[in-house]
Design an enzyme around this catalytic site. Sequence first.
Site, PDB file in Angstrom:
ATOM      1  N   MET A   1       0.823  -1.202   0.000  1.00 49.50           N
ATOM      2  CA  MET A   1       0.000   0.000   0.000  1.00 49.50           C
ATOM      3  C   MET A   1       0.857   1.250   0.000  1.00 49.50           C
ATOM      4  SD  MET A   1      -1.652   0.053   3.823  1.00 49.50           S
ATOM      5  CE  MET A   1      -2.749   1.317   3.241  1.00 49.50           C
ATOM      6  N   CYS A   2       0.226   2.369  -0.298  1.00 51.53           N
ATOM      7  CA  CYS A   2       0.861   3.679  -0.291  1.00 51.53           C
ATOM      8  C   CYS A   2       1.983   3.711  -1.330  1.00 51.53           C
ATOM      9  CB  CYS A   2       1.344   3.998   1.120  1.00 51.53           C
ATOM     10  SG  CYS A   2       1.834   5.709   1.394  1.00 51.53           S
ATOM     11  N   ALA A   3       3.224   3.884  -0.902  1.00 56.30           N
ATOM     12  CA  ALA A   3       4.358   3.906  -1.830  1.00 56.30           C
ATOM     13  C   ALA A   3       4.890   2.509  -2.132  1.00 56.30           C
ATOM     14  CB  ALA A   3       5.490   4.751  -1.234  1.00 56.30           C
TER      15      ALA A   3
ATOM     16  N   TYR B   1      -0.571   5.407  -3.206  1.00 57.60           N
ATOM     17  CA  TYR B   1      -0.707   6.789  -2.788  1.00 57.60           C
ATOM     18  C   TYR B   1      -0.626   7.656  -4.046  1.00 57.60           C
ATOM     19  CZ  TYR B   1      -0.241  10.895   0.145  1.00 57.60           C
ATOM     20  OH  TYR B   1      -0.455  12.090   0.772  1.00 57.60           O
TER      21      TYR B   1
ATOM     22  N   SER C   1      -3.391  -0.977  -2.010  1.00 62.05           N
ATOM     23  CA  SER C   1      -4.276   0.014  -1.412  1.00 62.05           C
ATOM     24  C   SER C   1      -3.579   1.372  -1.420  1.00 62.05           C
ATOM     25  CB  SER C   1      -4.655  -0.410   0.008  1.00 62.05           C
ATOM     26  OG  SER C   1      -5.649   0.439   0.538  1.00 62.05           O
TER      27      SER C   1
END
Length: 187
Positions: free
Chosen positions: A105-107, A125, A152
């Site tokens: 998720m994110c980066a 992200y 995500s």
Amino acid sequence: MASVLLPLAEGFEELEAVALIDVMRRGGIEVRTAFIEDELHHGRVVIGANGIGVQADTSLKTVIVDDFDMMVLPGGWGGTYALAENARVIELLQEFKEKKVVGAMCAAPFALKKAGVLGENYTCYPGAKDEIDHPGYRNDVKVVTDGNVMTSQGPGTAVCFGLAIVERLVGKESMQAVKDGMLLDYC
């Protein structure tokens, strides 16, 4: 019992890691955190992007893929870069993608791309999209599942990501119980 490996590297996004661990454990998943040996300076404690330390359960060196159903990476650029540059992490991601499930998720989808396991459809992200530089980015959903790859968006979607993992590994009934108990109607 389903089991998930969650590697931690210095600079990880604390909210994402802790939310994922919490939601997955509530859903009946055994979660084991692992530290990267070459960057550990505080015993088993890994320091996140916001200065919060989390004690890891084990060393990444000792991980046996057959002991887990999934490997999931929290974001945070510092932790993501360290994971993406670690040969053992890349090897594990490739092995998990082939036989099991990987998530990020994110980066952290950046590390999936580096390992060559990022799916055709993913999310991350929004500010990480250009550096990940991979076709198939989706910004219209909190969680994307593409075969054996789950992704995500960021800190605000971590509990929703945890629920999606619980549903995948344990089942809809367990996911719904956690969702109801945590008042996660927005997921």
